[in-house]
Write an enzyme that holds these catalytic residues in place. Structure first.
Site, PDB file in Angstrom:
ATOM      1  N   TYR A 196      -8.491   5.395   5.764  1.00 53.94           N
ATOM      2  CA  TYR A 196      -8.052   4.867   7.055  1.00 53.94           C
ATOM      3  C   TYR A 196      -8.133   5.875   8.193  1.00 53.94           C
ATOM      4  CZ  TYR A 196      -6.442   1.449   3.737  1.00 53.94           C
ATOM      5  OH  TYR A 196      -6.404   0.543   2.717  1.00 53.94           O
ATOM      6  N   CYS A 234      -4.623  10.727  26.109  1.00 52.38           N
ATOM      7  CA  CYS A 234      -3.619  10.516  27.160  1.00 52.38           C
ATOM      8  C   CYS A 234      -2.471   9.648  26.653  1.00 52.38           C
ATOM      9  CB  CYS A 234      -4.276   9.890  28.383  1.00 52.38           C
ATOM     10  SG  CYS A 234      -5.547  10.909  29.122  1.00 52.38           S
ATOM     11  N   GLU A 285      -6.997  -3.097  -7.814  1.00 46.18           N
ATOM     12  CA  GLU A 285      -7.501  -2.538  -6.561  1.00 46.18           C
ATOM     13  C   GLU A 285      -6.647  -1.320  -6.188  1.00 46.18           C
ATOM     14  OE1 GLU A 285      -7.314  -5.752  -3.775  1.00 46.18           O
ATOM     15  OE2 GLU A 285      -8.347  -7.140  -5.127  1.00 46.18           O
ATOM     16  N   PRO A 286      -7.037  -0.129  -6.640  1.00 46.99           N
ATOM     17  CA  PRO A 286      -6.178   1.044  -6.419  1.00 46.99           C
ATOM     18  C   PRO A 286      -6.075   1.505  -4.970  1.00 46.99           C
ATOM     19  CG  PRO A 286      -8.207   1.659  -7.527  1.00 46.99           C
ATOM     20  CD  PRO A 286      -8.184   0.169  -7.497  1.00 46.99           C
ATOM     21  N   TYR A 289       2.015   4.161  12.134  1.00 47.49           N
ATOM     22  CA  TYR A 289       3.011   4.027  11.075  1.00 47.49           C
ATOM     23  C   TYR A 289       4.040   5.148  11.031  1.00 47.49           C
ATOM     24  CZ  TYR A 289      -0.834   1.247   8.951  1.00 47.49           C
ATOM     25  OH  TYR A 289      -1.845   0.361   8.693  1.00 47.49           O
ATOM     26  N   GLY A 297      -2.896  -0.577  -4.397  1.00 46.96           N
ATOM     27  CA  GLY A 297      -2.220   0.153  -3.333  1.00 46.96           C
ATOM     28  C   GLY A 297      -1.501   1.386  -3.833  1.00 46.96           C
ATOM     29  N   ARG A 313      -6.275   3.330  -1.541  1.00 46.92           N
ATOM     30  CA  ARG A 313      -6.569   4.667  -1.011  1.00 46.92           C
ATOM     31  C   ARG A 313      -6.622   5.749  -2.078  1.00 46.92           C
ATOM     32  NH1 ARG A 313      -1.799   5.081   2.935  1.00 46.92           N
ATOM     33  NH2 ARG A 313      -1.908   2.834   2.628  1.00 46.92           N
ATOM     34  N   SER A 365       0.836  -1.192   0.000  1.00 45.61           N
ATOM     35  CA  SER A 365       0.000   0.000   0.000  1.00 45.61           C
ATOM     36  C   SER A 365       0.874   1.246   0.000  1.00 45.61           C
ATOM     37  CB  SER A 365      -0.903   0.011   1.235  1.00 45.61           C
ATOM     38  OG  SER A 365      -1.803  -1.071   1.216  1.00 45.61           O
TER      39      SER A 365
END
Length: 467
Positions: free
Chosen positions: A425, A395, A317-318, A368, A275, A320, A237
Site C-alpha cells: 500500500y 502542503c 489471501e494472506p 490510518y 489479512g 500484505r 487486514s
C-alpha cells in the site's frame, strides 16, 4: 511473520525486523539490501525510491504456500494461496508470485490487466470488488478467470447476464459474506462487521426468513449461467490475533452446511480470507504462518466433523504479509528543525526531519495513523538519539511519514533515510499530490538492481493535461 530462511538470513550484519531478510549494515554503517549498498542505489536511481528485496519476496511466498499446503494436507484437503494484487502489483511481482505457486487476487480491471500481462493464466486469477463495472465483469469472463467474487445480490444477476451473453461454460462465482467477526488494526481495514460496504450479511432478519447471504447463494444456484464455486469471507487486514479466523471459519462452515441442507448442494470451496499482520516497528510480533495454518486447518476439520460435511478445498489471501516486509522506501533528508512542544507533563523538543517524499508515496500514516520505523541509511550517527518526526514535503500538516522515532542527534540535510516495511500500500496507494511524480520501484537481488516500475517525470504529468 518470522524472517524467512534463505540466502540473507544468516548474514552477521542483518538488522532484523521490521526490515527484509536481505537488509544489513555494511562495515562502515550504511544500510544494504541483498548485498547492494543503498548509497550506490541512491546515486544511480535517485530518491525517493521503493527498494524491493526480490529473494525475500520469494521466500515469504514459499513459506506461506508450504505452511498452508502442509497443514491442510494433514487434515485431508487442498489449499490455494492468493497474492493480494491490491497491496502492490507490477508485471514482475505478479510473475514472481505465480512462479512461487501462488494465484493472484485482483480487485479492478487494471489489476487484472497487469496480472494477465505477467502471463498469469486466467484460471489462476480471481476478480474481487464491491462495485464491478460491466466491462470488468465481461473482461473477467473473456479471459476465463478462476472465480468472480460476487459482493451483492444485485451483482448475481449482472454476472449471470454477462455470462449468458457470452455463452459457453457457466461462470465460476463465489459469494462474499460478512461473518460479523471484527478484526484488524483500524476500522477502515476491518471488513466483516455489518456496517460497511463489503459482502452479504449472514445475520438472519428478525422475521426469521433466510439471511441475505443464504438468499444470494440461492440466487446463484437458480442461474444456469453460473457455477457456485464457494463461499468467501474476509475479516480484516493487519491482523495480529489469529483467534478471529477460527470463529469466522466455524460460521462459514455452518452456512455451507445450512445451504446443503436446504438445497442438497455442498459448495466445493471456501475462502477464509487472510489479512495477516506484519511487523512495522521493532517489537511488533507478526503472525507465524505455520501456527495460523495449523490452527485454521484444525478449526475447519473440527467444524466439518461436527456438521457431518466433507471438507471443502480452502483458499487463503494472506494480504500484505508477502510484499509488505520486502520493501523499504529510501529518502534524502532536506530540512531539519527543532520544535518546542507544549505538553501537560512539561515542554519538550521534537526534531522535525523533512524528506523528499511524503504522503504522496505513503498515505497510510495520514489515512490510518499507521506507524513506521526509520533509520539512517548512509552512515551511523555519532550523536545520541533524539525524538524525531519524519515528515514529507507536501502542503499538509498531516504529511507525516513516521510519527515518532529515535534518530541520531546529528541527522542532517543530505543524509539518506530508510523507512521499513513499505511494500504494501505504499506504491499502490501513491498519488501525484502537489504534482509530485511517483517514485520508482527498484528490485534488488544478489548485489544487482533493476527497475520494475520507472520513476514518473514531470513530462508524464504534463502529458495527461490537455490544456
Amino acid at each position: 511473520m518470522s524472517t524467512p530462511a534463505g540466502e540473507h538470513a544468516a548474514s552477521a550484519d542483518a538488522v532484523g525486523l521490521p526490515w527484509s531478510g536481505g537488509t544489513a549494515r555494511t562495515p562502515d554503517g550504511a544500510l544494504s539490501v541483498a548485498g547492494l549498498d543503498l548509497r550506490a542505489l541512491a546515486a544511480e536511481h535517485g530518491t525517493p525510491a521503493y527498494v524491493l528485496d526480490e529473494a525475500d519476496f520469494r521466500a515469504r511466498a514459499q513459506e506461506l504456500r508450504r505452511a498452508f499446503e502442509t497443514a491442510f494436507a494433514a487434515v485431508g484437503t487442498g489449499v490455494d494461496v492468493y497474492y493480494a494484487g491490491k497491496a502492490f502489483l507490477s508485471v514482475a511481482v505478479a510473475r514472481w508470485a505465480h512462479e512461487e505457486g501462488l494465484r493472484v487476487d485482483t480487485a479492478t480491471g487494471g489489476e487484472l490487466a497487469v496480472a494477465l500481462r505477467a502471463g498469469v493464466p486466467g484460471a489462476d486469477l480471481g476478480l474481487h470488488g464491491n462495485n464491478k463495472s460491466d466491462a470488468e465483469i465481461e473482461r473477467a469472463l473473456e479471459v476465463g478467470v478462476g472465480r468472480i467474487i460476487v459482493d451483492s445480490l444485485g451483482e448475481v444477476d449482472r454476472v449471470a447476464t454477462a455470462a449468458r451473453a457470452r455463452g459457453g461454460a457457466p461462470a465460476p462465482v463465489m459469494v462474499r459474506v460478512t461473518t460479523g467477526v471484527h478484526a484488524g488494526g483500524h476500522e477502515y481495514i476491518s471488513t466483516a462487521h455489518e456496517d460497511q460496504k463489503f459482502g452479504v450479511s449472514m445475520a438472519p432478519p428478525a422475521d426469521g426468513s433466510p439471511s441475505p447471504a443464504l438468499e444470494a447463494l440461492h440466487a446463484v444456484l437458480e442461474h444456469p449461467e453460473l457455477h457456485l464455486l464457494g463461499i468467501h469471507s474476509h475479516i480484516g487486514s493487519q491482523i495480529l490475533d489469529p483467534s478471529g479466523f477460527d470463529v469466522a471459519a466455524h460460521k462459514v462452515m455452518a452456512l455451507r452446511a445450512e445451504l446443503a441442507a436446504r438445497t442438497g448442494y455442498l459448495v466445493p470451496e471456501v475462502d477464509l480470507g487472510g489479512g495477516f499482520g506484519i511487523a512495522y516497528v521493532p517489537g511488533d510480533v507478526p503472525l507465524d504462518p505455520s501456527r495460523v495454518a495449523k490452527d485454521l486447518a484444525a478449526a475447519v476439520d473440527a467444524s466439518c466433523t461436527a456438521l457431518g460435511t466433507a471438507l471443502p478445498r480452502i483458499s487463503i489471501e494472506p494480504g500484505r504479509a508477502i510484499v509488505g516486509p520486502t520493501t523499504l522506501t529510501l529518502y534524502t533528508v532536506g530540512t531539519v528543525k527543532d520544535v518546542t512542544v507544549d505538553d501537560p507533563a512539561g515542554p519538550f523538543v521534537r526534531r522535525y526531519v523533512a524528506v523528499d517524499g511524503g504522503m504522496s508515496d505513503n498515505i497510510r500514516p495520514a489515512l490510518y495513523g499507521a506507524n513506521y520505523h526509520a533509520e539512517l541509511a548512509s552512515r551511523v550517527g555519532e550523536d545520541a538519539p533524539v525524538l524525531a518526526r519524519v515528515v514529507g514535503k507536501h502542503c499538509e500538516s498531516g504529511d507525516i511519514v513516521v510519527h515518532e522515532v529515535q534518530l541520531p542527534g546529528d541527522v542532517r540535510p543530505g543524509d539518506l533515510l530508510a523507512v521499513a516495511a513499505t511494500g504494501a500500500y505504499g506504491r499502490s496507494m501513491a498519488s501525484n499530490y502537489n504534482h509530485v511524480p511517483r517514485p520508482p520501484v527498484v528490485a534488488v537481488r544478489d548485489g544487482a538492481a533493476r527497475v520494475l516500475v520507472r520513476r514518473e517525470t514531470v513530462e508524464d504529468l504534463l502529458a495527461l493535461d490537455l490544456g
